[in-house]
Enzyme design. Sequence first.
Site, short mmCIF file in Angstrom:
data_model
loop_
_atom_site.label_atom_id
_atom_site.label_comp_id
_atom_site.label_asym_id
_atom_site.label_seq_id
_atom_site.Cartn_x
_atom_site.Cartn_y
_atom_site.Cartn_z
N GLU A 40 -9.46 1.25 -75.37
CA GLU A 40 -9.56 0.86 -76.78
C GLU A 40 -8.73 1.77 -77.67
O GLU A 40 -8.15 1.32 -78.65
CB GLU A 40 -11.03 0.84 -77.24
CG GLU A 40 -11.84 -0.29 -76.65
CD GLU A 40 -11.27 -1.68 -76.94
OE1 GLU A 40 -10.59 -1.85 -77.96
OE2 GLU A 40 -11.49 -2.59 -76.11
N TYR A 123 -14.05 -1.31 -85.56
CA TYR A 123 -13.61 -2.21 -84.50
C TYR A 123 -13.82 -1.57 -83.11
O TYR A 123 -14.42 -2.17 -82.22
CB TYR A 123 -12.12 -2.59 -84.68
CG TYR A 123 -11.57 -3.19 -83.42
CD1 TYR A 123 -11.81 -4.54 -83.13
CD2 TYR A 123 -10.89 -2.42 -82.48
CE1 TYR A 123 -11.37 -5.09 -81.95
CE2 TYR A 123 -10.45 -2.96 -81.29
CZ TYR A 123 -10.70 -4.30 -81.04
OH TYR A 123 -10.28 -4.84 -79.86
N ASP A 141 -10.85 -7.47 -85.72
CA ASP A 141 -9.51 -6.88 -85.83
C ASP A 141 -8.55 -7.96 -86.30
O ASP A 141 -8.99 -9.04 -86.72
CB ASP A 141 -9.07 -6.28 -84.48
CG ASP A 141 -8.75 -7.35 -83.45
OD1 ASP A 141 -9.15 -8.52 -83.65
OD2 ASP A 141 -8.09 -7.04 -82.44
#
Length: 361
Positions: A40, A123, A141
């Site tokens: 991520e 996010y 996002d």
Amino acid sequence: MLKNEAKYFQHKLMHWHEYFNERQLPWKGEKDVYRIWLSEIILQQTRAEQGWKYYERFLKTYPTIQKLAKAPIDEVFKLWEGLGYYNRCRNLHATAQKIVFELKGRFPDTYETILELKGVGPYTAAAIASFAYDLPCAVVDGNVFRVLSRFFGEETPVDSTKGKKLFEQLAQQCLAKDDAAPYNQAIMDFGATVCKPDNPLCSTCPLKNKCVAFNQKTVMHLPVKEKQLKQKSRWFVFYVLEHQQKIAVQQRMAKDVWQHLYQFPLIEFSSEKEWKIFLKKDVLQQQSLFAVQGAEQIAVTKPVVQKLSHQTIHAVAVAVKLKRIKKQTNGVEWKSRDELKQLPFPQIIHQFMKRKLMEVF
Ligand code: SF4
């Protein structure tokens, strides 16, 4: 009304994910929180295809968070080199150290505590919470903004305070709460492969019957953005200084682009005009950078351009051979060619290196 549409959206999306989503990514279905967090962070502002090889390279070098926490920061930067947005790398290393040395290796396991980590925004926190712990947190996002604004025909600017709140609520309403991980994966993949920014695949899209933007022919007008990113231009001259087989480099410590990376000593100009005038003159006049006595200009490169997200850098490099050097030179370190290979540099410096600039000496 919205409840029914949200249900339809969720149902169609999950059906597409189960039977038609063919996107292959190495971190898909991953349950290990270290790997999820790593992917991520790499994927923030980076396309999955580009991030893929970095993800594998990091896992090979640092298979555990303990290995990453104990690695020297320059080594981690070297591995990150070329990925850009170097703050992410700094935060990645700092967070690994916090988890290993302060939290005894235990990764936080609630949305709120994940959000407290450096470099983790809403996010990323939602992605980690749902993928690693199956918590019912919807990711929001750029992909999600686009899919939701088009399907629901929502014209509130996605970068306004009101828009952010509204889309967060909408995303949470559409979320399959018992299947948060596959749902979040589905909406991200759908945005990346079907409801794309350009040339979305509307004619074969499973959501098209109820998609407001498709039916009102407003697909390419959505999502709405309030502000467009302003591009700024910067004008650099790098000096590749050589003295007794060593090359001068400096570490960029200011809060600016490429913080913590190395570069050749640099002069920045405030306009293209000043930069061009300077290059037409004798570029050895910069006495503050090196001892002028015995300085010999060997080569000047053609301009190189590097586009970053919010600025464009124009640079030339001047190769200078020095007979003598000043004792004290502002943060300059003299390195052999082998030592240079261990240091992290921005792409623009690599471009100069590829032009075999140092071989002119
Ligand atoms: S019909 Fe087109 S705009 Fe609407 S969700 Fe599908 S791909 Fe996106």
